[in-house]
Design an enzyme around this catalytic site. Sequence first.
Site, PDB file in Angstrom:
ATOM      1  N   SER A  68     -57.310 -28.678   0.074  1.00 24.74           N
ATOM      2  CA  SER A  68     -56.745 -27.923   1.558  1.00 24.74           C
ATOM      3  C   SER A  68     -57.165 -29.137   2.591  1.00 24.74           C
ATOM      4  O   SER A  68     -58.251 -30.049   2.326  1.00 24.74           O
ATOM      5  CB  SER A  68     -58.116 -27.201   0.767  1.00 24.74           C
ATOM      6  OG  SER A  68     -58.429 -26.158  -0.923  1.00 24.74           O
TER       7      SER A  68
HETATM    8  N1  SAH Z   1     -60.181 -28.221  -4.834  1.00 28.69           N
HETATM    9  C1  SAH Z   1     -58.764 -28.940  -4.833  1.00 28.69           C
HETATM   10  C2  SAH Z   1     -57.734 -28.706  -4.298  1.00 28.69           C
HETATM   11  C3  SAH Z   1     -57.276 -27.695  -5.084  1.00 28.69           C
HETATM   12  S1  SAH Z   1     -55.962 -27.768  -5.464  1.00 28.69           S
HETATM   13  C4  SAH Z   1     -59.159 -30.273  -4.141  1.00 28.69           C
HETATM   14  O1  SAH Z   1     -60.450 -30.478  -3.846  1.00 28.69           O
HETATM   15  O2  SAH Z   1     -59.195 -31.274  -4.638  1.00 28.69           O
HETATM   16  C5  SAH Z   1     -56.116 -25.766  -5.921  1.00 28.69           C
HETATM   17  C6  SAH Z   1     -56.261 -26.033  -7.596  1.00 28.69           C
HETATM   18  O3  SAH Z   1     -56.697 -25.175  -8.454  1.00 28.69           O
HETATM   19  C7  SAH Z   1     -55.060 -26.748  -8.698  1.00 28.69           C
HETATM   20  O4  SAH Z   1     -55.402 -27.575  -9.040  1.00 28.69           O
HETATM   21  C8  SAH Z   1     -54.387 -26.030  -9.723  1.00 28.69           C
HETATM   22  O5  SAH Z   1     -54.228 -26.127 -10.526  1.00 28.69           O
HETATM   23  C9  SAH Z   1     -55.950 -25.200  -9.875  1.00 28.69           C
HETATM   24  N2  SAH Z   1     -55.609 -23.540  -9.877  1.00 28.69           N
HETATM   25  C10 SAH Z   1     -54.980 -22.977 -10.060  1.00 28.69           C
HETATM   26  N3  SAH Z   1     -55.068 -22.230 -10.746  1.00 28.69           N
HETATM   27  C11 SAH Z   1     -56.309 -22.281 -11.718  1.00 28.69           C
HETATM   28  C12 SAH Z   1     -56.971 -21.313 -13.117  1.00 28.69           C
HETATM   29  N4  SAH Z   1     -56.573 -20.293 -13.113  1.00 28.69           N
HETATM   30  N5  SAH Z   1     -58.285 -22.333 -13.455  1.00 28.69           N
HETATM   31  C13 SAH Z   1     -58.487 -23.463 -13.017  1.00 28.69           C
HETATM   32  N6  SAH Z   1     -57.567 -24.176 -12.339  1.00 28.69           N
HETATM   33  C14 SAH Z   1     -57.231 -23.462 -11.129  1.00 28.69           C
END
Ligand code: SAH
Length: 217
Positions: A68
């Site tokens: 993000s």
């Molecule tokens: N906070 C992260 C960026 C997140 S991007 C950072 O600092 O890099 C969103 C992430 O959520 C992705 O890696 C995706 O695979 C994950 N995601 C999506 N649905 C999810 C779920 N149900 N449980 C765990 N992770 C999930």
Amino acid sequence: MTIRSVDAGQAGRARARMVDRLRGQGIRDERVLAAMQVVPRHQFVEEGLAYSAYDDTPLPIGFQQTISQPFIVARMIELLRIGRELGKTLEVGAGCGYQAAVLAQLASEVYAVERIRPLLDRARANLRPLRLPNVRLKLADGSLGLSEAAPFDSIIVAAAAIGLPQALKEQLAPGGRLIVPVGSSEQRLLLVERQGNIFRESWHEAVRFVPLLAGTE
Ligand code: SAH
């Protein structure tokens, strides 16, 4: 260009400019700003993107996922912290591990879950050199929360849900707060605060997150 070619002084100055910009964008919580000043965001993105790491933009982290933009990371944590400490915190969607590293500066414990195994491995490798003793990473479908470590004082969801995930609500400790982007084509941040068995909801910024998906892979 490699990450190593971004020297520490350069990176520190780029972070200071990022923090100034966050202030200008309205982030008021000095502890959040200080946490973002210390975490080396350029070490969490692909080598070729290290020079863009401190721009106010989301960046690709592989597997069609993105880290993000700094403003949204700061804003979500600021909303969770108003008038309180983060305490024991669950992050859903660890991605490359950047936000977990920021949370680690502010929370007593961080449980960060990710559903894509190679991304979790990457987060682990990115976090290792920072030696953060209060962060635990786990492969899990975070839409179900993390019952083994519940309840949580704070829950931050880094992927967009269609509606408020019931399991996450149930895993909030009394006085706990949850922030989650909600919506599909249009998304907004939803802040939920638990007071006893009452859940107060408030809507905040419009955002754009990748979808919260079920299961692990
Ligand atoms: N906070 C992260 C960026 C997140 S991007 C950072 O600092 O890099 C969103 C992430 O959520 C992705 O890696 C995706 O695979 C994950 N995601 C999506 N649905 C999810 C779920 N149900 N449980 C765990 N992770 C999930």
